[in-house]
Design an enzyme around this catalytic site. Structure first.
Site, PDB file in Angstrom:
ATOM      1  N   LYS A 154       0.907  -1.136  -0.033  1.00 41.09           N
ATOM      2  CA  LYS A 154      -0.034   0.134  -0.038  1.00 41.09           C
ATOM      3  C   LYS A 154       0.928   1.306   0.138  1.00 41.09           C
ATOM      4  CE  LYS A 154      -4.049   2.031   2.251  1.00 41.09           C
ATOM      5  NZ  LYS A 154      -3.696   3.268   2.280  1.00 41.09           N
TER       6      LYS A 154
ATOM      7  N   LYS B 154      -2.568  -2.117   8.187  1.00 40.79           N
ATOM      8  CA  LYS B 154      -1.976  -0.892   8.319  1.00 40.79           C
ATOM      9  C   LYS B 154      -0.758  -1.097   9.188  1.00 40.79           C
ATOM     10  CE  LYS B 154      -3.616   2.771   7.494  1.00 40.79           C
ATOM     11  NZ  LYS B 154      -3.540   3.557   6.159  1.00 40.79           N
TER      12      LYS B 154
HETATM   13  C1  LIG Z   1      -9.281  -2.305  -4.170  1.00 34.35           C
HETATM   14  C2  LIG Z   1      -9.205  -0.547  -4.438  1.00 34.35           C
HETATM   15  C3  LIG Z   1     -10.574   0.201  -3.671  1.00 34.35           C
HETATM   16  C4  LIG Z   1      -9.350  -0.142  -5.768  1.00 34.35           C
HETATM   17  N1  LIG Z   1     -10.642  -0.513  -6.482  1.00 34.35           N
HETATM   18  C5  LIG Z   1     -11.460   0.449  -6.716  1.00 34.35           C
HETATM   19  O1  LIG Z   1     -11.342   1.504  -6.475  1.00 34.35           O
HETATM   20  C6  LIG Z   1     -12.762  -0.159  -7.567  1.00 34.35           C
HETATM   21  C7  LIG Z   1     -13.759   0.785  -7.644  1.00 34.35           C
HETATM   22  C8  LIG Z   1     -15.027   0.223  -8.220  1.00 34.35           C
HETATM   23  C9  LIG Z   1     -15.125  -1.156  -8.527  1.00 34.35           C
HETATM   24  O2  LIG Z   1     -16.290  -1.820  -9.066  1.00 34.35           O
HETATM   25  C10 LIG Z   1     -17.389  -0.942  -8.955  1.00 34.35           C
HETATM   26  C11 LIG Z   1     -18.063  -0.807 -10.088  1.00 34.35           C
HETATM   27  C12 LIG Z   1     -19.391  -0.046  -9.781  1.00 34.35           C
HETATM   28  C13 LIG Z   1     -19.589   0.369  -8.533  1.00 34.35           C
HETATM   29  C14 LIG Z   1     -19.036   0.068  -7.315  1.00 34.35           C
HETATM   30  C15 LIG Z   1     -18.085  -0.852  -7.563  1.00 34.35           C
HETATM   31  C16 LIG Z   1     -14.075  -2.051  -8.549  1.00 34.35           C
HETATM   32  C17 LIG Z   1     -12.982  -1.677  -7.827  1.00 34.35           C
HETATM   33  C18 LIG Z   1      -7.921   0.054  -3.865  1.00 34.35           C
HETATM   34  C19 LIG Z   1      -7.793   1.227  -3.203  1.00 34.35           C
HETATM   35  C20 LIG Z   1      -6.787   1.602  -2.597  1.00 34.35           C
HETATM   36  C21 LIG Z   1      -5.641   0.919  -2.755  1.00 34.35           C
HETATM   37  C22 LIG Z   1      -3.878   1.032  -2.416  1.00 34.35           C
HETATM   38  N2  LIG Z   1      -3.846   2.247  -1.604  1.00 34.35           N
HETATM   39  N3  LIG Z   1      -3.212   0.269  -2.795  1.00 34.35           N
HETATM   40  C23 LIG Z   1      -3.438  -0.921  -3.397  1.00 34.35           C
HETATM   41  N4  LIG Z   1      -2.463  -1.732  -3.589  1.00 34.35           N
HETATM   42  N5  LIG Z   1      -4.643  -1.146  -3.973  1.00 34.35           N
HETATM   43  C24 LIG Z   1      -5.675  -0.372  -3.510  1.00 34.35           C
HETATM   44  N6  LIG Z   1      -6.927  -0.802  -3.865  1.00 34.35           N
END
Ligand SMILES: CC(C)(CNC(=O)c1ccc(Oc2ccccc2)cc1)c1ccc2c(N)nc(N)nc2n1
Length: 329
Positions: free
Chosen positions: A116, A312
């Site tokens: 992260k 975290k």
């Molecule tokens: C998993 C996710 C939250 C990203 N994914 C998304 O934002 C996301 C958003 C809608 C999605 O599908 C939808 C479609 C329509 C409506 C609602 C959800 C799927 C993924 C995330 C957030 C922060 C991250 C971080 N700081 N480091 C790493 N390594 N990975 C991370 N991954």
């Protein structure tokens, strides 16, 4: 050289320079010298001066945009940028694993463990392979258009290696080395220092003048997909990350796909120790369900996916040179 030959030569130079950008900034594996790279760049700049119609938005000479903006436009995310629930200890991880199995109706779950990065969440939009818009996360639904500043990140391709239309999510960040260089420069000028690389990256991307952002060597790792034609998506997150990498996007290599929460914990402990070796700050590990169909079944709470959690780490011991003395915080 006539106009036709100039157009062909410019196209060839653009492709060569983009390939060298990819090798240098994404693979960290250049195959020509900086001098040779500069010579290619200078030739393309001269051609574009001579034939302005060759100066296309995806040209590598157009990374540093035009005039400073008066303000940032708002951008509505087609697909919301979600926030992550937190885990602080092994028990939290076991609960996440149990709940995932229970709600998913499975007794085995494959997870992907990712670092992260402690930076700024951003969304990049590519249309037919061309980078057209970049935005901050904002409140998850509405962000700010920082396209001009994101274009200055050399590891961000202005054109993908395939002409796909896709929105990708990732973290823009400032490497520790660059953070130290900028703070030493501020120290010399008697300017207030940045407290940490995350603030430095956010401050750089919030500059209205792209030339100021271009002076900061920011970097980016992509880790997810937003709006996309679902037919393009493979069945797992592991394969999605490999697909992003094939498109020419920078994906963090320190990731591991595992088949149990015990292996997740081993990954967490491994990187708790190895953090100081990284040239960028991380504030934890993100654990994601690998199978996209299982993610669909698990769904989301109000703002966070049920199929991912962030473990975290305590704030990394930052050594800040404040007014010439070392302060360990
Ligand atoms: C998993 C996710 C939250 C990203 N994914 C998304 O934002 C996301 C958003 C809608 C999605 O599908 C939808 C479609 C329509 C409506 C609602 C959800 C799927 C993924 C995330 C957030 C922060 C991250 C971080 N700081 N480091 C790493 N390594 N990975 C991370 N991954």
């Amino acid at each position: 050289m006539d106009r036709q030959e100039a157009a062909r030569r410019a196209q060839s130079l653009r492709e060569q320079i983009e390939e060298h950008n990819y090798r240098y900034f994404v693979l960290d594996d250049p195959i020509i010298s900086d001098t040779e790279y500069d010579r290619l760049m200078q030739e393309l700049i001269r051609l574009e001066e001579q034939y302005p119609e060759l100066k296309t938005p995806d040209s590598p000479t157009q990374r540093v945009g035009g005039e400073p903006l008066p303000f940032f436009e708002k951008v509505e995310h087609r697909v919301p940028m979600l926030s992550l629930g937190n885990a602080f200890n092994e028990e939290d991880l076991r609960e996440f694993d149990e709940r995932t199995k229970r709600m998913g109706g499975v007794d085995q779950v494959r997870y992907v463990c990712e670092l992260k990065i402690d930076g700024l969440a951003v969304s990049l939009r590519y249309e037919n392979g061309v980078f057209v818009q970049g935005a901050t996360r904002g409140d998850g639904q509405t962000g700010e258009d920082i396209t001009q500043n994101l274009r200055t990140i050399r590891s961000l391709p202005l054109r993908l290696r395939e002409p796909v239309t896709v929105e990708v999510r990732g973290e823009a960040f400032m490497p520790k080395r660059e953070f130290r260089r900028i703070n030493e420069e501020k120290e010399r000028r008697g300017e207030p220092l940045f407290a940490n690389p995350r603030n430095a990256a956010a401050g750089s991307l919030r500059q209205l003048d792209p030339k100021l952002a271009a002076d900061r060597a920011l970097d980016i790792f992509l880790y997810g997909v937003g709006a996309v034609d679902e037919a393009l998506l493979p069945p797992t997150h592991t394969e999605t990350l490999e697909w992003l990498s094939r498109l020419g996007l920078k994906v963090n290599p320190q990731r591991r796909t595992v088949d149990s929460i015990e292996e997740v914990m081993a990954f967490v402990e491994e990187w708790r120790e190895k953090r100081p070796e990284l040239d960028y700050e991380i504030d934890g590990i993100v654990i994601k369900v690998d199978d996209l169909a299982l993610r669909e079944r698990l769904g989301m709470t109000a703002k966070s996916p049920r199929w991912a959690i962030a473990y975290k780490f305590p704030a990394e011991e930052a050594v800040t040179i404040l007014r010439g003395i070392e302060v360990r915080v």
